[in-house]
Design a protein around this motif. Structure first.
Motif, PDB file in Angstrom:
ATOM      1  N   ASP A  44      21.054 130.694 102.624  1.00 17.95           N
ATOM      2  CA  ASP A  44      21.798 130.293 103.843  1.00 17.95           C
ATOM      3  C   ASP A  44      21.295 131.656 104.995  1.00 17.95           C
ATOM      4  O   ASP A  44      21.626 131.668 106.003  1.00 17.95           O
ATOM      5  CB  ASP A  44      23.210 130.562 103.724  1.00 17.95           C
ATOM      6  N   ALA A  45      20.516 132.622 104.659  1.00 14.62           N
ATOM      7  CA  ALA A  45      19.892 133.520 105.513  1.00 14.62           C
ATOM      8  C   ALA A  45      18.706 133.044 106.187  1.00 14.62           C
ATOM      9  O   ALA A  45      17.862 132.460 105.755  1.00 14.62           O
ATOM     10  CB  ALA A  45      19.549 134.747 104.616  1.00 14.62           C
ATOM     11  N   PRO A  46      18.723 133.345 107.485  1.00  9.03           N
ATOM     12  CA  PRO A  46      17.555 132.921 108.319  1.00  9.03           C
ATOM     13  C   PRO A  46      16.274 133.725 107.820  1.00  9.03           C
ATOM     14  O   PRO A  46      16.463 134.990 107.474  1.00  9.03           O
ATOM     15  CB  PRO A  46      17.952 133.392 109.728  1.00  9.03           C
ATOM     16  N   ALA A  47      15.156 133.105 107.971  1.00 12.75           N
ATOM     17  CA  ALA A  47      14.152 133.731 107.263  1.00 12.75           C
ATOM     18  C   ALA A  47      12.588 133.199 108.032  1.00 12.75           C
ATOM     19  O   ALA A  47      12.561 131.777 108.287  1.00 12.75           O
ATOM     20  CB  ALA A  47      13.838 133.297 105.886  1.00 12.75           C
ATOM     21  N   GLY A  48      11.898 134.334 108.361  1.00 11.30           N
ATOM     22  CA  GLY A  48      10.570 133.836 109.086  1.00 11.30           C
ATOM     23  C   GLY A  48       9.590 134.675 107.866  1.00 11.30           C
ATOM     24  O   GLY A  48       9.915 135.279 107.103  1.00 11.30           O
ATOM     25  N   GLN A  49       8.499 134.570 108.143  1.00 11.25           N
ATOM     26  CA  GLN A  49       7.454 135.089 107.185  1.00 11.25           C
ATOM     27  C   GLN A  49       7.543 136.730 107.271  1.00 11.25           C
ATOM     28  O   GLN A  49       7.470 137.421 106.203  1.00 11.25           O
ATOM     29  CB  GLN A  49       6.081 134.680 107.687  1.00 11.25           C
ATOM     30  N   ARG A  50       7.923 137.183 108.711  1.00 14.18           N
ATOM     31  CA  ARG A  50       8.023 138.793 108.632  1.00 14.18           C
ATOM     32  C   ARG A  50       9.330 138.925 108.028  1.00 14.18           C
ATOM     33  O   ARG A  50       9.423 140.071 107.606  1.00 14.18           O
ATOM     34  CB  ARG A  50       7.916 139.011 109.984  1.00 14.18           C
ATOM     35  N   THR A  51      10.352 138.156 107.942  1.00 12.40           N
ATOM     36  CA  THR A  51      11.481 138.649 107.206  1.00 12.40           C
ATOM     37  C   THR A  51      11.249 138.768 105.705  1.00 12.40           C
ATOM     38  O   THR A  51      11.854 139.751 105.262  1.00 12.40           O
ATOM     39  CB  THR A  51      12.379 137.541 107.280  1.00 12.40           C
ATOM     40  N   HIS A  52      10.412 137.899 105.148  1.00 12.70           N
ATOM     41  CA  HIS A  52       9.869 138.049 103.862  1.00 12.70           C
ATOM     42  C   HIS A  52       9.147 139.673 103.632  1.00 12.70           C
ATOM     43  O   HIS A  52       9.461 140.135 102.626  1.00 12.70           O
ATOM     44  CB  HIS A  52       9.218 137.006 103.296  1.00 12.70           C
ATOM     45  N   VAL A  53       8.317 139.871 104.424  1.00 13.66           N
ATOM     46  CA  VAL A  53       7.762 141.244 104.290  1.00 13.66           C
ATOM     47  C   VAL A  53       8.531 142.189 104.334  1.00 13.66           C
ATOM     48  O   VAL A  53       8.740 143.166 103.413  1.00 13.66           O
ATOM     49  CB  VAL A  53       6.720 141.376 105.415  1.00 13.66           C
ATOM     50  N   ARG A  54       9.654 142.083 105.358  1.00 10.66           N
ATOM     51  CA  ARG A  54      10.669 143.376 105.348  1.00 10.66           C
ATOM     52  C   ARG A  54      11.547 143.210 104.077  1.00 10.66           C
ATOM     53  O   ARG A  54      12.256 144.161 103.517  1.00 10.66           O
ATOM     54  CB  ARG A  54      11.444 142.894 106.679  1.00 10.66           C
ATOM     55  N   ASP A  55      11.995 141.872 103.536  1.00  8.36           N
ATOM     56  CA  ASP A  55      12.677 141.880 102.460  1.00  8.36           C
ATOM     57  C   ASP A  55      12.103 142.779 101.250  1.00  8.36           C
ATOM     58  O   ASP A  55      12.852 143.565 100.624  1.00  8.36           O
ATOM     59  CB  ASP A  55      12.763 140.435 101.781  1.00  8.36           C
ATOM     60  N   ILE A  56      10.752 142.697 101.218  1.00  7.19           N
ATOM     61  CA  ILE A  56      10.128 143.412  99.909  1.00  7.19           C
ATOM     62  C   ILE A  56      10.173 145.037 100.238  1.00  7.19           C
ATOM     63  O   ILE A  56      10.332 145.707  99.411  1.00  7.19           O
ATOM     64  CB  ILE A  56       8.824 142.829  99.810  1.00  7.19           C
ATOM     65  N   VAL A  57       9.774 145.328 101.499  1.00  9.56           N
ATOM     66  CA  VAL A  57       9.625 146.777 101.958  1.00  9.56           C
ATOM     67  C   VAL A  57      11.196 147.289 101.605  1.00  9.56           C
ATOM     68  O   VAL A  57      11.389 148.463 101.307  1.00  9.56           O
ATOM     69  CB  VAL A  57       9.242 147.004 103.350  1.00  9.56           C
ATOM     70  N   ASP A  58      12.149 146.653 102.007  1.00 11.07           N
ATOM     71  CA  ASP A  58      13.532 146.987 102.091  1.00 11.07           C
ATOM     72  C   ASP A  58      13.948 147.351 100.698  1.00 11.07           C
ATOM     73  O   ASP A  58      14.721 148.221 100.334  1.00 11.07           O
ATOM     74  CB  ASP A  58      14.463 146.176 102.733  1.00 11.07           C
ATOM     75  N   GLU A  59      13.421 146.422 100.015  1.00 11.38           N
ATOM     76  CA  GLU A  59      14.087 146.470  98.469  1.00 11.38           C
ATOM     77  C   GLU A  59      13.262 147.907  97.689  1.00 11.38           C
ATOM     78  O   GLU A  59      14.081 148.678  97.139  1.00 11.38           O
ATOM     79  CB  GLU A  59      13.523 145.315  97.649  1.00 11.38           C
TER      80      GLU A  59
END
Length: 233
Positions: A44-59
């Motif tokens: 349910d979370a909005p996502a673009g490709q840059r969101t996915h990059v941030r997901d990884i860095v944030d983790e």
């Protein structure tokens, strides 16, 4: 030992890595399967490709990890390759598992073998998402139980993550990298990956299985990941 961030490809979440993560932990590593925004339990979370990059860095930053091995399977190679450049000296290695490698200014759709327009037509058919097609499993070394496991856990993949272009800050060939080629999904890496494999910092490892080795050969994949950082089987 290393800290593995495990990122699965389209349609999948952290659950896809259960067997591989168990073996990595048994070998003494940290194993951190990650669900990207818009998928699985985060669908349910909005996502673009840059969101996915941030997901990884944030983790990586949230867990304050060092000696990090970023593992990207299939589509996830695109955000993983970009995240690898953004975590600085925390990075120990990148592992692409039968993955698409990011190309600056290109998207997953533009790199797709049938071309961007054909891929955008697929997204139109899925109301903006990429839907799993059972034909993807044919000839990939999966038994019926493994196919059912993937299909039951799969969720539609958000289209924006597939059409936004990658942004690279340095040449990928400079990063210590292992590329795992699954031979039932084609005997040769893509041209982009093949060019990068000319770098002395890149290594090629082949697996005699299909595109989803975390299901078809999880123990062997865990062994390869372990060896990628230890140099030992």
């Amino acid at each position: 030992m290393a800290e593995f961030i495990l990122v699965a490809g389209a349609w999948l979440g952290s659950w896809a890595w259960e067997d591989v993560a168990r073996d990595l932990r048994a070998a003494g590593h940290g194993a951190h399967p990650l669900t990207l925004s818009g998928l699985a339990d985060k669908q349910d979370a909005p996502a673009g490709q840059r969101t996915h990059v941030r997901d990884i860095v944030d983790e990586v930053e949230r867990l304050d990890l060092r000696d990090v091995v970023l593992v990207g399977h299939s589509y996830a190679g695109i955000p993983v390759g970009q995240a690898a450049e953004r975590i600085g000296d925390r990075l120990a290695r990148v592992v692409f598992v039968d993955a698409v490698v990011p190309v600056d200014g290109e998207s997953f759709a533009s790199l797709w073998w049938q071309g961007q327009q054909a891929f955008e037509d697929i997204l139109d058919d899925g109301d903006g998402a990429w839907l799993l097609n059972a034909a993807e499993f044919d000839g990939q070394g999966l038994d019926s139980e493994q196919v059912a496991r993937i299909a039951s856990g799969a969720t539609p993949h958000p289209g924006a993550t597939l059409t936004e272009p990658a942004v690279l800050e340095r040449p990928l060939g400079e990063l210590p990298t292992t590329y795992v080629k699954c031979l039932l999904d084609g005997e040769e890496p893509s041209d982009d990956a093949a060019d990068l494999l000319k770098s002395e910092r890149w290594r090629l490892v082949e697996m005699d299985t299909g595109h989803w080795p975390m299901f078809s050969q999880p123990r062997e994949l865990a062994r390869i990941l372990h060896a990628s950082v230890t140099g030992r089987p």
